[in-house]
Design a protein around this motif. Structure first.
Motif, PDB file in Angstrom:
ATOM      1  N   UNK A  70      13.716   9.215 -17.037  1.00 45.13           N
ATOM      2  CA  UNK A  70      12.847   8.232 -17.686  1.00 45.13           C
ATOM      3  C   UNK A  70      13.296   6.811 -17.381  1.00 45.13           C
ATOM      4  N   UNK A  71      14.610   6.598 -17.422  1.00 43.32           N
ATOM      5  CA  UNK A  71      15.144   5.264 -17.127  1.00 43.32           C
ATOM      6  C   UNK A  71      14.751   4.844 -15.715  1.00 43.32           C
ATOM      7  N   UNK A  72      14.907   5.776 -14.761  1.00 43.11           N
ATOM      8  CA  UNK A  72      14.563   5.463 -13.379  1.00 43.11           C
ATOM      9  C   UNK A  72      13.074   5.203 -13.213  1.00 43.11           C
ATOM     10  N   UNK A  73      12.256   5.970 -13.933  1.00 43.76           N
ATOM     11  CA  UNK A  73      10.809   5.784 -13.847  1.00 43.76           C
ATOM     12  C   UNK A  73      10.409   4.427 -14.401  1.00 43.76           C
ATOM     13  N   UNK A  74      11.009   4.028 -15.519  1.00 43.06           N
ATOM     14  CA  UNK A  74      10.666   2.760 -16.137  1.00 43.06           C
ATOM     15  C   UNK A  74      11.132   1.566 -15.299  1.00 43.06           C
ATOM     16  N   UNK A  75      12.132   1.792 -14.445  1.00 44.93           N
ATOM     17  CA  UNK A  75      12.602   0.720 -13.569  1.00 44.93           C
ATOM     18  C   UNK A  75      11.651   0.472 -12.405  1.00 44.93           C
ATOM     19  N   UNK A  76      10.823   1.463 -12.085  1.00 46.45           N
ATOM     20  CA  UNK A  76       9.894   1.319 -10.969  1.00 46.45           C
ATOM     21  C   UNK A  76       8.775   0.332 -11.311  1.00 46.45           C
ATOM     22  N   UNK A  77       8.221  -0.312 -10.287  1.00 49.77           N
ATOM     23  CA  UNK A  77       7.072  -1.195 -10.541  1.00 49.77           C
ATOM     24  C   UNK A  77       5.918  -0.398 -11.136  1.00 49.77           C
ATOM     25  N   UNK A  78       5.121  -1.054 -11.944  1.00 50.38           N
ATOM     26  CA  UNK A  78       3.973  -0.396 -12.558  1.00 50.38           C
ATOM     27  C   UNK A  78       2.832  -0.288 -11.542  1.00 50.38           C
ATOM     28  N   UNK A  79       2.151   0.857 -11.574  1.00 51.29           N
ATOM     29  CA  UNK A  79       1.038   1.096 -10.652  1.00 51.29           C
ATOM     30  C   UNK A  79       0.000  -0.019 -10.766  1.00 51.29           C
ATOM     31  N   UNK A  80      -0.317  -0.398 -11.991  1.00 52.92           N
ATOM     32  CA  UNK A  80      -1.337  -1.438 -12.207  1.00 52.92           C
ATOM     33  C   UNK A  80      -0.921  -2.761 -11.575  1.00 52.92           C
ATOM     34  N   UNK A  81       0.354  -3.122 -11.704  1.00 49.15           N
ATOM     35  CA  UNK A  81       0.830  -4.394 -11.149  1.00 49.15           C
ATOM     36  C   UNK A  81       0.745  -4.401  -9.627  1.00 49.15           C
ATOM     37  N   UNK A  82       1.153  -3.303  -9.006  1.00 49.69           N
ATOM     38  CA  UNK A  82       1.094  -3.216  -7.546  1.00 49.69           C
ATOM     39  C   UNK A  82      -0.357  -3.223  -7.080  1.00 49.69           C
ATOM     40  N   UNK A  83      -1.204  -2.565  -7.826  1.00 49.30           N
ATOM     41  CA  UNK A  83      -2.632  -2.537  -7.480  1.00 49.30           C
ATOM     42  C   UNK A  83      -3.236  -3.940  -7.517  1.00 49.30           C
ATOM     43  N   UNK A  84      -2.876  -4.727  -8.491  1.00 49.49           N
ATOM     44  CA  UNK A  84      -3.387  -6.095  -8.591  1.00 49.49           C
ATOM     45  C   UNK A  84      -2.901  -6.949  -7.417  1.00 49.49           C
TER      46      UNK A  84
ATOM     47  N   UNK B 147       0.838  -1.207   0.000  1.00 50.34           N
ATOM     48  CA  UNK B 147       0.000   0.000   0.000  1.00 50.34           C
ATOM     49  C   UNK B 147       0.870   1.254   0.000  1.00 50.34           C
ATOM     50  N   UNK B 148       1.925   1.259   0.814  1.00 50.43           N
ATOM     51  CA  UNK B 148       2.834   2.407   0.841  1.00 50.43           C
ATOM     52  C   UNK B 148       3.546   2.582  -0.499  1.00 50.43           C
ATOM     53  N   UNK B 149       3.948   1.462  -1.122  1.00 50.13           N
ATOM     54  CA  UNK B 149       4.575   1.526  -2.443  1.00 50.13           C
ATOM     55  C   UNK B 149       3.598   2.083  -3.463  1.00 50.13           C
ATOM     56  N   UNK B 150       2.347   1.629  -3.385  1.00 45.09           N
ATOM     57  CA  UNK B 150       1.320   2.121  -4.316  1.00 45.09           C
ATOM     58  C   UNK B 150       1.129   3.627  -4.170  1.00 45.09           C
ATOM     59  N   UNK B 151       1.102   4.104  -2.943  1.00 44.29           N
ATOM     60  CA  UNK B 151       0.909   5.538  -2.716  1.00 44.29           C
ATOM     61  C   UNK B 151       2.092   6.329  -3.265  1.00 44.29           C
ATOM     62  N   UNK B 152       3.313   5.794  -3.101  1.00 44.46           N
ATOM     63  CA  UNK B 152       4.486   6.470  -3.652  1.00 44.46           C
ATOM     64  C   UNK B 152       4.414   6.540  -5.173  1.00 44.46           C
ATOM     65  N   UNK B 153       4.035   5.422  -5.793  1.00 43.79           N
ATOM     66  CA  UNK B 153       3.961   5.372  -7.262  1.00 43.79           C
ATOM     67  C   UNK B 153       2.808   6.220  -7.784  1.00 43.79           C
TER      68      UNK B 153
END
Length: 257
Positions: A176-190, A52-58
């Motif tokens: 952009x590279x750093x952003x693309x390395x982050x988990x996707x919001x949709x994946x964390x939400x699932x 949940x905390x990761x999702x809020x950050x993303x």
């Protein structure tokens, strides 16, 4: 046979990211307030809280890069600067009433496509071409001619802008590279949705097996929050439909000529 209350079925997929975040953080706060041990979900709470905390950050990460507004500003300014340099050279090359015509004619060969290249859509190719023009402009024989036409400062400004553009472009590329390395919001939400299902199943099981009053109260609380969120969701969707119909109606009214 005892009659048990159940969790109200709720399809979280229908919520937008903001509504989902509000819903899930509300229930996480309630779990923490009641106590994971009391609800029988100690095995889940650490992972759930982390997700949940990761999702809020993303969720709050801006999708527009900080460098973009300044890049756009510099692009406009360097385009105007390129056109200014070319226009001065071209005017002086056509002007037989000054002593600078010959100097301008020489520079016109060096800056032949400067105005044309100022319109290039490929920004990095344009950046490289500007560097090439600057290389020629800074040759001693050409620098003297530019000084005669009072263009030294304009060339210096173009050099500064082009350097800053290249620096910002590199910064944005790294971002952009750093952003693309982050988990996707949709994946964390699932992952959150799946884990929340496990949590509610466990709470219901604890409620039934141990006749747990904290679990029963949590189910009632969750159902009340679910009803509130779904009511708000339906009202919001109805409002959007009304706005859409009103807009379509306005657009269908013939305009007076």
């Amino acid at each position: 046979m005892a009659k048990y209350i159940h969790f109200t079925e709720n399809n979280l997929d229908k919520y937008d990211n903001e509504r989902f975040a509000n819903y899930i953080t509300t229930l996480l706060a309630k779990i923490e307030a009641v106590g994971a041990k009391e609800l029988g979900v100690e095995a889940y709470i650490e992972e759930f809280s982390t997700l949940v905390n990761l999702y809020m950050d993303l969720f709050v990460v801006p999708r527009r890069f900080l460098q973009t507004p300044e890049l756009k500003k510099i692009e406009i300014e360097r385009t105007l600067c390129m056109q200014h340099i070319y226009n001065v050279i071209e005017i002086e090359a056509k002007n037989s009433f000054t002593d600078h015509q010959e100097a301008a004619k020489v520079l016109l060969i060096v800056a032949k496509d400067l105005r044309h290249d100022s319109y290039l859509a490929n920004r990095m190719r344009k950046t490289s071409l500007i560097d090439a023009y600057l290389f020629d402009f800074e040759k001693p024989e050409n620098a003297q001619l530019l000084a005669l036409l009072d263009l030294t400062k304009a060339v210096e400004e173009l050099k500064k802008m082009n350097l800053r553009y290249r620096e910002l472009h590199e910064e944005r590329s790294q971002a952009r590279v750093q952003l693309y390395k982050q988990p996707k919001v949709h994946d964390v939400r699932m992952q959150i949705t799946s884990l929340f299902t496990d949590i509610t199943d466990t709470i219901f099981g604890t409620y039934v097996i141990h006749q747990s009053e904290p679990c029963r109260a949590f189910i009632e609380y969750t159902n009340a929050r679910t009803k509130e969120f779904n009511t708000s969701f339906k009202q919001s969707r109805s409002q959007k439909r009304r706005w859409k119909k009103e807009k379509e109606a306005d657009n269908s009214i013939p305009q007076k000529k």
